[in-house]
Scaffold this active site. Structure first.
Site, short mmCIF file in Angstrom:
data_model
loop_
_atom_site.label_atom_id
_atom_site.label_comp_id
_atom_site.label_asym_id
_atom_site.label_seq_id
_atom_site.Cartn_x
_atom_site.Cartn_y
_atom_site.Cartn_z
N LYS A 192 0.86 -1.18 0.00
CA LYS A 192 0.00 0.00 0.00
C LYS A 192 0.89 1.22 0.00
O LYS A 192 1.69 1.43 0.91
CB LYS A 192 -0.91 0.00 1.23
CG LYS A 192 -1.77 1.24 1.31
CD LYS A 192 -2.78 1.16 2.43
CE LYS A 192 -3.62 2.42 2.47
NZ LYS A 192 -4.64 2.35 3.53
N LYS A 247 -2.12 -1.54 -3.82
CA LYS A 247 -2.98 -0.37 -3.75
C LYS A 247 -2.15 0.89 -3.87
O LYS A 247 -1.18 1.00 -3.13
CB LYS A 247 -3.72 -0.40 -2.42
CG LYS A 247 -4.60 0.80 -2.18
CD LYS A 247 -5.20 0.69 -0.81
CE LYS A 247 -6.04 1.92 -0.55
NZ LYS A 247 -6.65 1.90 0.75
C1 PBG Z 1 -6.88 3.78 5.34
C2 PBG Z 1 -7.49 3.50 3.99
C3 PBG Z 1 -7.39 4.36 2.89
C4 PBG Z 1 -8.09 3.77 1.86
C5 PBG Z 1 -8.61 2.57 2.33
N1 PBG Z 1 -8.21 2.41 3.67
C6 PBG Z 1 -6.79 5.69 2.72
C7 PBG Z 1 -5.59 6.07 3.45
O1 PBG Z 1 -4.65 5.29 3.60
O2 PBG Z 1 -5.59 7.19 3.90
C8 PBG Z 1 -8.21 4.39 0.50
C9 PBG Z 1 -9.19 3.83 -0.45
C10 PBG Z 1 -9.47 4.71 -1.59
O3 PBG Z 1 -8.85 5.76 -1.83
O4 PBG Z 1 -10.39 4.34 -2.33
N2 PBG Z 1 -6.83 2.74 6.23
#
Ligand code: PBG
Length: 325
Positions: free
Chosen positions: A194, A247
């Site tokens: 991520k 991601k």
């Molecule tokens: C945080 C989380 C995020 C997303 C899913 N879980 C954003 C972040 O890390 O701030 C993003 C998903 C998206 O942008 O569609 N636990």
């Protein structure tokens, strides 16, 4: 000329015959935003056609999606500010809006599969995925909180726990905690690679979950790094992950391919909010054909090697497929 590749493109049936990759609704996971209340469907400004649903409306939405062949959903909670604290203690309170919704959905639609989110940010007054002490996101104390959250979700009926926090060691920690409570059949879909990405902006609008200070670069990965994704994946696989997730998806297709070629676990990809918003915004201006752009993007994520795609396009895609057949 002996070779004329165009012969295999000469009509639609032949083009379909030689098609190497397909996307079907079976590949898709639909994220849905949950908020407290009744009869609510609150539009999200930066995500056209996406809403925050109160639990009753979430049931209706899921029912509509089931009719389109979508069976797997990834709920995320929007939590009121006054319920947030440093320890994200709302996250494991049995009667919170998220756990209540999980129970409702599983009671009403036992055939639905739920992928539930484990991370502190929606419930944290700091807006970070981990516990903050003296301006630092502390790893090991966060694990204890994540485990409480995961067990509460498993008790509520979650099928797949998806830790999105990027703390070290959390997959193994959660696996052990779940097993100890008897949840050996609850899966873990790890957000393995991520990245600290600009493409999460609209999601943070949807959940009101933006960090209150700093950024997420001490736990989310640097977009410059690919080999580091192999390290994360090696650890998650060894710790017992059932899926490895990349991601965002579109700017990271090389990472999807890398993990697919290196590991035997199924690969998931999160086609995130900013990727959705870009297509929607350009389509609204009639600068691109939104439907074709969506199909092309989902196809490219599959072609790169993802078997599971979390995408806000899931419902729209399913609707188009249904009308087509
Ligand atoms: C945080 C989380 C995020 C997303 C899913 N879980 C954003 C972040 O890390 O701030 C993003 C998903 C998206 O942008 O569609 N636990």
């Amino acid at each position: 000329m002996v070779h004329r590749p165009r012969r295999n493109r000469k009509c639609e049936p032949i083009r379909r015959l030689v098609q190497e990759t397909r996307v079907t609704v079976d590949n898709l996971i639909y994220p849905i935003f949950i908020t407290e209340g009744k009869g609510l469907r609150i539009p999200i400004r930066s995500m056209p056609d996406i809403f925050r649903f109160s639990p009753d409306e979430a049931l209706r939405e899921i029912e509509a999606c089931l009719q389109l062949g979508l069976k797997i959903f990834a709920p995320f909670p929007h939590i009121a500010d006054q319920l947030k604290d440093k320890f994200a203690s709302e996250s494991w309170r049995e009667d919170n809006v998220y756990l209540r919704t999980i129970r409702l959905v599983k009671e009403r639609f036992p055939e639905v599969v739920l992928v539930t989110d484990v991370a502190m940010d929606p419930y944290s007054s700091d807006g970070h995925d981990g516990l903050v002490e003296n301006g630092e996101i502390v790893n090991d104390k966060t694990l204890e909180i994540l485990a409480k959250m995961a067990i509460a979700q498993a008790q509520a009926g979650s099928d797949i726990i998806a830790p999105s926090d990027m703390m070290d060691g959390r997959v193994g920690y959660l696996r052990q905690a779940l097993d100890k409570e008897g949840f050996t059949n609850v899966s873990i879909m790890s957000y393995t690679a991520k990245y600290a990405s600009a493409f999460y902006g609209p999601f943070r609008d949807a959940l009101d979950s933006a960090p209150r200070f700093g950024d997420k670069k001490t736990y989310q990965m640097d977009p410059a790094n690919a080999r580091e994704a192999l390290l994360e994946a090696t650890l998650d696989a060894a710790e017992g992950a059932d899926f490895l997730m990349v991601k965002p998806a579109l700017a990271y297709l090389d990472i999807i391919r890398l993990l697919k070629d290196t590991f035997h676990l199924p690969i998931a990809a999160y086609n995130v909010s900013g990727e959705y918003a870009m297509i929607k915004a350009a389509a609204a201006q009639q600068w691109i054909d939104g439907k074709r752009a969506m199909q092309e993007c989902l196809l490219s994520i599959r072609r790169a090697g993802a078997t599971a795609i979390l995408t806000y396009f899931a419902k729209e895609f399913a609707l188009i497929e249904k009308n087509f057949h």
